[in-house]
Design a protein around this motif. Sequence first.
Motif, PDB file in Angstrom:
ATOM      1  N   THR A   1      33.399  25.514  37.827  1.00 42.24           N
ATOM      2  CA  THR A   1      32.136  24.772  37.713  1.00 42.24           C
ATOM      3  C   THR A   1      32.182  23.827  36.524  1.00 42.24           C
ATOM      4  OG1 THR A   1      31.000  26.713  38.591  1.00 42.24           O
ATOM      5  CG2 THR A   1      29.631  25.010  37.574  1.00 42.24           C
ATOM      6  N   ALA A   2      32.536  24.360  35.351  1.00 40.43           N
ATOM      7  CA  ALA A   2      32.592  23.517  34.154  1.00 40.43           C
ATOM      8  C   ALA A   2      33.686  22.460  34.280  1.00 40.43           C
ATOM      9  CB  ALA A   2      32.820  24.378  32.918  1.00 40.43           C
ATOM     10  N   GLN A   3      34.822  22.842  34.846  1.00 44.33           N
ATOM     11  CA  GLN A   3      35.895  21.865  35.055  1.00 44.33           C
ATOM     12  C   GLN A   3      35.395  20.700  35.906  1.00 44.33           C
ATOM     13  OE1 GLN A   3      39.539  22.065  34.327  1.00 44.33           O
ATOM     14  NE2 GLN A   3      38.905  23.544  32.771  1.00 44.33           N
ATOM     15  N   SER A   4      34.604  21.006  36.912  1.00 44.81           N
ATOM     16  CA  SER A   4      34.054  19.960  37.796  1.00 44.81           C
ATOM     17  C   SER A   4      33.051  19.098  37.046  1.00 44.81           C
ATOM     18  CB  SER A   4      33.384  20.604  39.018  1.00 44.81           C
ATOM     19  OG  SER A   4      34.312  21.352  39.767  1.00 44.81           O
ATOM     20  N   ILE A   5      32.191  19.733  36.240  1.00 44.58           N
ATOM     21  CA  ILE A   5      31.173  18.991  35.475  1.00 44.58           C
ATOM     22  C   ILE A   5      31.847  17.958  34.571  1.00 44.58           C
ATOM     23  CG2 ILE A   5      29.475  19.194  33.610  1.00 44.58           C
ATOM     24  CD1 ILE A   5      28.677  21.920  34.873  1.00 44.58           C
ATOM     25  N   PHE A   6      32.923  18.369  33.901  1.00 43.17           N
ATOM     26  CA  PHE A   6      33.508  17.460  32.921  1.00 43.17           C
ATOM     27  C   PHE A   6      34.475  16.458  33.547  1.00 43.17           C
ATOM     28  CE2 PHE A   6      31.697  20.864  30.421  1.00 43.17           C
ATOM     29  CZ  PHE A   6      30.904  20.104  29.580  1.00 43.17           C
ATOM     30  N   ARG A   7      34.888  16.700  34.771  1.00 45.05           N
ATOM     31  CA  ARG A   7      35.570  15.634  35.511  1.00 45.05           C
ATOM     32  C   ARG A   7      34.552  14.542  35.866  1.00 45.05           C
ATOM     33  NH1 ARG A   7      40.105  17.940  39.718  1.00 45.05           N
ATOM     34  NH2 ARG A   7      41.289  19.188  38.234  1.00 45.05           N
ATOM     35  N   ILE A   8      33.371  14.965  36.265  1.00 52.32           N
ATOM     36  CA  ILE A   8      32.310  13.990  36.570  1.00 52.32           C
ATOM     37  C   ILE A   8      31.886  13.262  35.301  1.00 52.32           C
ATOM     38  CG2 ILE A   8      29.886  13.821  37.296  1.00 52.32           C
ATOM     39  CD1 ILE A   8      30.537  16.045  39.359  1.00 52.32           C
ATOM     40  N   ASN A   9      31.817  13.988  34.190  1.00 52.67           N
ATOM     41  CA  ASN A   9      31.529  13.367  32.888  1.00 52.67           C
ATOM     42  C   ASN A   9      32.506  12.226  32.633  1.00 52.67           C
ATOM     43  OD1 ASN A   9      32.165  13.069  29.952  1.00 52.67           O
ATOM     44  ND2 ASN A   9      30.531  14.553  29.671  1.00 52.67           N
ATOM     45  N   SER A  10      33.792  12.505  32.809  1.00 52.02           N
ATOM     46  CA  SER A  10      34.823  11.487  32.603  1.00 52.02           C
ATOM     47  C   SER A  10      34.664  10.338  33.595  1.00 52.02           C
ATOM     48  CB  SER A  10      36.206  12.136  32.760  1.00 52.02           C
ATOM     49  OG  SER A  10      37.228  11.182  32.713  1.00 52.02           O
ATOM     50  N   GLY A  11      34.324  10.682  34.847  1.00 49.89           N
ATOM     51  CA  GLY A  11      34.156   9.659  35.883  1.00 49.89           C
ATOM     52  C   GLY A  11      33.018   8.708  35.570  1.00 49.89           C
ATOM     53  N   ILE A  12      31.905   9.235  35.034  1.00 53.78           N
ATOM     54  CA  ILE A  12      30.764   8.380  34.686  1.00 53.78           C
ATOM     55  C   ILE A  12      31.174   7.371  33.622  1.00 53.78           C
ATOM     56  CG2 ILE A  12      28.499   8.364  33.559  1.00 53.78           C
ATOM     57  CD1 ILE A  12      27.911  11.017  35.010  1.00 53.78           C
ATOM     58  N   CYS A  13      31.903   7.848  32.596  1.00 47.60           N
ATOM     59  CA  CYS A  13      32.348   6.940  31.528  1.00 47.60           C
ATOM     60  C   CYS A  13      33.282   5.866  32.080  1.00 47.60           C
ATOM     61  CB  CYS A  13      33.052   7.732  30.427  1.00 47.60           C
ATOM     62  SG  CYS A  13      31.965   8.856  29.525  1.00 47.60           S
ATOM     63  N   SER A  14      34.147   6.260  32.993  1.00 48.04           N
ATOM     64  CA  SER A  14      35.092   5.312  33.576  1.00 48.04           C
ATOM     65  C   SER A  14      34.369   4.230  34.371  1.00 48.04           C
ATOM     66  CB  SER A  14      36.081   6.059  34.471  1.00 48.04           C
ATOM     67  OG  SER A  14      36.929   5.175  35.145  1.00 48.04           O
ATOM     68  N   ILE A  15      33.391   4.643  35.184  1.00 44.79           N
ATOM     69  CA  ILE A  15      32.640   3.672  36.000  1.00 44.79           C
ATOM     70  C   ILE A  15      31.793   2.770  35.103  1.00 44.79           C
ATOM     71  CG2 ILE A  15      30.871   3.429  37.779  1.00 44.79           C
ATOM     72  CD1 ILE A  15      31.900   6.194  38.860  1.00 44.79           C
ATOM     73  N   PHE A  16      31.134   3.366  34.107  1.00 44.18           N
ATOM     74  CA  PHE A  16      30.333   2.607  33.135  1.00 44.18           C
ATOM     75  C   PHE A  16      31.193   1.502  32.520  1.00 44.18           C
ATOM     76  CE2 PHE A  16      29.050   2.186  28.616  1.00 44.18           C
ATOM     77  CZ  PHE A  16      27.724   1.790  28.761  1.00 44.18           C
ATOM     78  N   ARG A  17      32.384   1.891  32.108  1.00 48.37           N
ATOM     79  CA  ARG A  17      33.281   0.932  31.439  1.00 48.37           C
ATOM     80  C   ARG A  17      33.736  -0.165  32.409  1.00 48.37           C
ATOM     81  NH1 ARG A  17      36.277   4.459  29.249  1.00 48.37           N
ATOM     82  NH2 ARG A  17      35.706   4.194  27.054  1.00 48.37           N
ATOM     83  N   SER A  18      34.155   0.215  33.605  1.00 48.39           N
ATOM     84  CA  SER A  18      34.717  -0.773  34.534  1.00 48.39           C
ATOM     85  C   SER A  18      33.654  -1.748  35.038  1.00 48.39           C
ATOM     86  CB  SER A  18      35.393  -0.068  35.713  1.00 48.39           C
ATOM     87  OG  SER A  18      34.456   0.677  36.467  1.00 48.39           O
TER      88      SER A  18
ATOM     89  N   PHE B   1      31.584  -7.771  29.604  1.00 42.97           N
ATOM     90  CA  PHE B   1      31.331  -7.031  28.363  1.00 42.97           C
ATOM     91  C   PHE B   1      32.657  -6.636  27.711  1.00 42.97           C
ATOM     92  CE2 PHE B   1      27.298  -6.704  30.403  1.00 42.97           C
ATOM     93  CZ  PHE B   1      26.349  -6.332  29.465  1.00 42.97           C
ATOM     94  N   ILE B   2      32.637  -6.462  26.381  1.00 41.06           N
ATOM     95  CA  ILE B   2      33.797  -5.907  25.680  1.00 41.06           C
ATOM     96  C   ILE B   2      33.360  -4.616  24.977  1.00 41.06           C
ATOM     97  CG2 ILE B   2      34.893  -8.145  25.338  1.00 41.06           C
ATOM     98  CD1 ILE B   2      34.058  -7.983  22.391  1.00 41.06           C
ATOM     99  N   GLU B   3      34.309  -3.689  24.867  1.00 45.55           N
ATOM    100  CA  GLU B   3      34.000  -2.399  24.240  1.00 45.55           C
ATOM    101  C   GLU B   3      34.145  -2.503  22.726  1.00 45.55           C
ATOM    102  OE1 GLU B   3      34.974   2.360  24.781  1.00 45.55           O
ATOM    103  OE2 GLU B   3      36.193   0.864  25.841  1.00 45.55           O
ATOM    104  N   ILE B   4      33.158  -1.948  22.009  1.00 45.99           N
ATOM    105  CA  ILE B   4      33.202  -1.922  20.544  1.00 45.99           C
ATOM    106  C   ILE B   4      33.082  -0.469  20.068  1.00 45.99           C
ATOM    107  CG2 ILE B   4      32.240  -4.244  20.250  1.00 45.99           C
ATOM    108  CD1 ILE B   4      29.513  -2.898  19.678  1.00 45.99           C
ATOM    109  N   HIS B   5      33.384  -0.255  18.787  1.00 41.24           N
ATOM    110  CA  HIS B   5      33.272   1.075  18.181  1.00 41.24           C
ATOM    111  C   HIS B   5      32.531   0.914  16.866  1.00 41.24           C
ATOM    112  CE1 HIS B   5      36.024   2.540  21.214  1.00 41.24           C
ATOM    113  NE2 HIS B   5      36.785   1.498  20.960  1.00 41.24           N
ATOM    114  N   THR B   6      31.323   1.424  16.813  1.00 38.09           N
ATOM    115  CA  THR B   6      30.442   1.180  15.670  1.00 38.09           C
ATOM    116  C   THR B   6      30.456   2.353  14.694  1.00 38.09           C
ATOM    117  OG1 THR B   6      28.521   2.147  16.771  1.00 38.09           O
ATOM    118  CG2 THR B   6      28.935  -0.194  17.154  1.00 38.09           C
ATOM    119  N   PRO B   7      30.131   2.105  13.417  1.00 35.82           N
ATOM    120  CA  PRO B   7      30.128   3.191  12.422  1.00 35.82           C
ATOM    121  C   PRO B   7      29.002   4.188  12.677  1.00 35.82           C
ATOM    122  CG  PRO B   7      29.226   1.186  11.465  1.00 35.82           C
ATOM    123  CD  PRO B   7      29.759   0.805  12.811  1.00 35.82           C
TER     124      PRO B   7
END
Length: 914
Positions: free
Chosen positions: A251-268, A275-281
């Motif tokens: 269950t948790a493994q599935s949740i965090f695969r989806i977590n990773s998938g959301i970030c990937s889709i958000f980025r793409s 847009f460009i990705e930045i890293h703020t303090p």
Amino acid sequence: MSPGSFKKPLLALNRFIGHQSAKNHMTKPKIGNIAALDSEREEKKLKKAQEQRVKQDEKDEERRSFQQRRKEEEERALSTDPPEIAARYGTKTSDVLVETDSVQRLAANPENAGKQITFIARIHHIRSLSSKLAFIVFREQIETIQGVIAYKEGHISENFVRWAERLTTESHVHVKGTLQRPPEEVKGCSIHDLEVLVDSMHLVVPVKENLPVDVFSIDHVQMDEETHQLESLASTRVRVANRLAYLRTPTAQSIFRINSGICSIFRSVLEGHGFIEIHTPKLMPAATESGAEVFKVNYFGRTAFLAQSPQLSKQLSISADFGRVFEIGPVFRAEDSNTHRHLTEYTGLDLEMAINSDYHEAVTIIDDMMKSIFKGIYTRFRREVEIIKTRFPHEDLVWLDKTPIFTFKEAIALLNESGWTDDHGKPASELEDLSTRAEIHLGEVIKKKYNTDYYIIDKFPAAVRPFYTHPDEEDPRFTNSFDIFLRGQEITTGGQRIHKPDVLEERMKKAGIEPLGMQEYLQGFEFGVLPHAGCGIGLERIIFLMLNLGDIRNASLFPRDPKSLPEQKAETIRLPHPEADTIRYAYDFEHGRPNLEMPTVEKLIANYGDATNTSWLDDRYHVWRHEPTGAAIGYAEENGYALVMGNPLCDARQYNIVIRDFLKYMRKQKDLRPLWLLVSSEIEEILGSKLGWRTLSCVAEERVTIADAKKVAKKERQAEDAGVIIKEQPIDEPVPEELRKRIDKRIEDWKAGRTGKQVHITEVRPWVDMEHRRYLWAETKEGEIAAFCVLHKLSPQNGYQIKFALDFPDSPNGTIEALISASIQMLAKAGIQHVTFGAGALPEMVTGGNLDGIRAKILSKTYRTVAQQLKLVQKSEFREKFGTKNDLVYICYPFMGLGVSGTRTLIKFFEDEM
């Protein structure tokens, strides 16, 4: 300094402490009612502590015995089976693992039945049916598959079956076997229509004992007979407390695969929109949202704040002409809220973009991005979604091709038309924020009327938005801002930002934010910035609502809430030397354990000691041992006095009985007058409150919390410029004889250079108890030893003592400071939290118990005279460079127990012509 210098202060001290003259100094002091240290309640506490310790020790011993028995059983089984069978099972813990297949890939297709498979997996669950048949559930991340180990003459022995069924769950095993169709569907595994007929199995990563909560149980659900709903056997609290076990579940493994998938889709999606990705303090000069919800941190003596959002940095990026930016990063909120929907640290999906004419340009992109996430998760992660549904049942999200957007006024109207009222019977207001209960009810109304779980509310009231939100041009009571909702709860907050510096500064003042602390932020607007808008999305909240996880903590890898990071209780700290545990020793002594050896003083110091206790290793100290507990107390005999130094070395719960028996020993066996020196507040409380002793403090343990240690950068640069090199003796190697001789010679040089009276409680003996010491030294560019530092291991609570820090003659400027700083940094790398320089004199005396009025004033004045004449505070002033904090230690003596003779004895003891 001449002895006559002390004449007047000592005579005054003598008169006011209670002696007529120095001649009656051997009058028996009133040690106090020692029986007051007998306490039935304390005895019960000690008994309970002993029983708990023994139970824990018995568990540890049982575990070790169990592991040894398992090893012996395996060896016997392998020796009795023919070599060709014995080769098929057993333990192989070589780090070199052979290439394996993927269970997930091969078992996904039922057509693979009959194929050979080799894989490494964890043992998820074991079910033994007989001595000839066992079922083992193997787990590989999100997939579980049943393995069958069945007796087969000349192939699989009974020993093999018995060995397998006794393995510890969560161990890794290397399995070879054949995929086959089971007689009936395997409902307890994620792979229902295939199983593995095991041909060989070897333990490659053993787990020595079962987890406190095993992975199988923490992920188990059952049907409630009344509600007919699936309920987890493990609560959220259990899942958080046993996080590693929970994260291993499918269950948790599935949740965090989806977590990773959301970030990937958000980025793409955003990169597709330019847009460009930045890293703020994450360290900020001021609070950006609300001062009440911000974490303060010490930033080199100044106050900084953990970022409540990357908002200001995103806007500055737009001012820097980045155009469109996004970030995936941590966000910190110091909300003392323990609800199912709040975290103090979460992952923010943030974006910001320059706009041409209207902030709805941003709304359109955000809406497209959100729906792309929903589509992508249900398309790419359907398998994971279905696994999650077996534990957290829910329906897929429903959304419309054209997302409904309601103004805040329209949303309030919908809510009020449905008959909703708050706890006081009042309808919702157009100018106040929605409560959680109101949001959820509104979501139900919209779902029923529009058949969507996903919608946007626009034009929020200005009163409920941050200072930087742009007001609505037509009605300044509202703003150009919006929230996006999922299943009736907010997941995204966004809007247009104020880009005119004068308007922004005015809004900051109204919000109570001091513009002076935000100069860098304001400068970005003064230099000119285009109109812009953006939003912040809570990643965990999307997952929590989308997958109906019930609690947002289930969507966070290692959730942080107000109850996270609890302080470690002293009782739970592991002793470096369990064999020198005085609680356990007392139990063994009471129960007559044969051949019981008293723990060494060196090990007691490492278990319970503070800096003063290390002085007991000098020859001039006697160490009294308490036979019933193994505790120790160090003292020096001087002129009819027992100068007792520091706390007893034992568990703090044993202080009363150890002190009681020691004082009885002093009174009956030694006939010495006790003066107890440099003790903690705990001992001062016992001697002062229970025995009526007089107590005072003119000394403090000078401690450094390593995380807050100050830098001596200027001194370090001076040493570096002079070519000084800091060296450290490896902890696992003996100090070379040649190095010892070089250091000893420099110590003699140092002693020869000392002038005047020296006040200290220990001799310079660096090579004592080397097991518990660390050594660092500084060398000049010519190879001469310029300074030397000895660190002595104390109790886990006290860390280490800088036992000696010697600056040898002709050392370059800054050498000793650089060496001490390097020593502290070395301890920090080793995970040590505290270090002490030992006792240092205070400029003023602090009175404790049973000492007040004119006596206290005269004694204080006398001490000030002595401290000034001996320049006692010089060491403390030096140590302050490193950020020392004073932890008072006390001098305690019984009534009529000090006097002129006692004072002289103390001074004589601490003086040394070196």
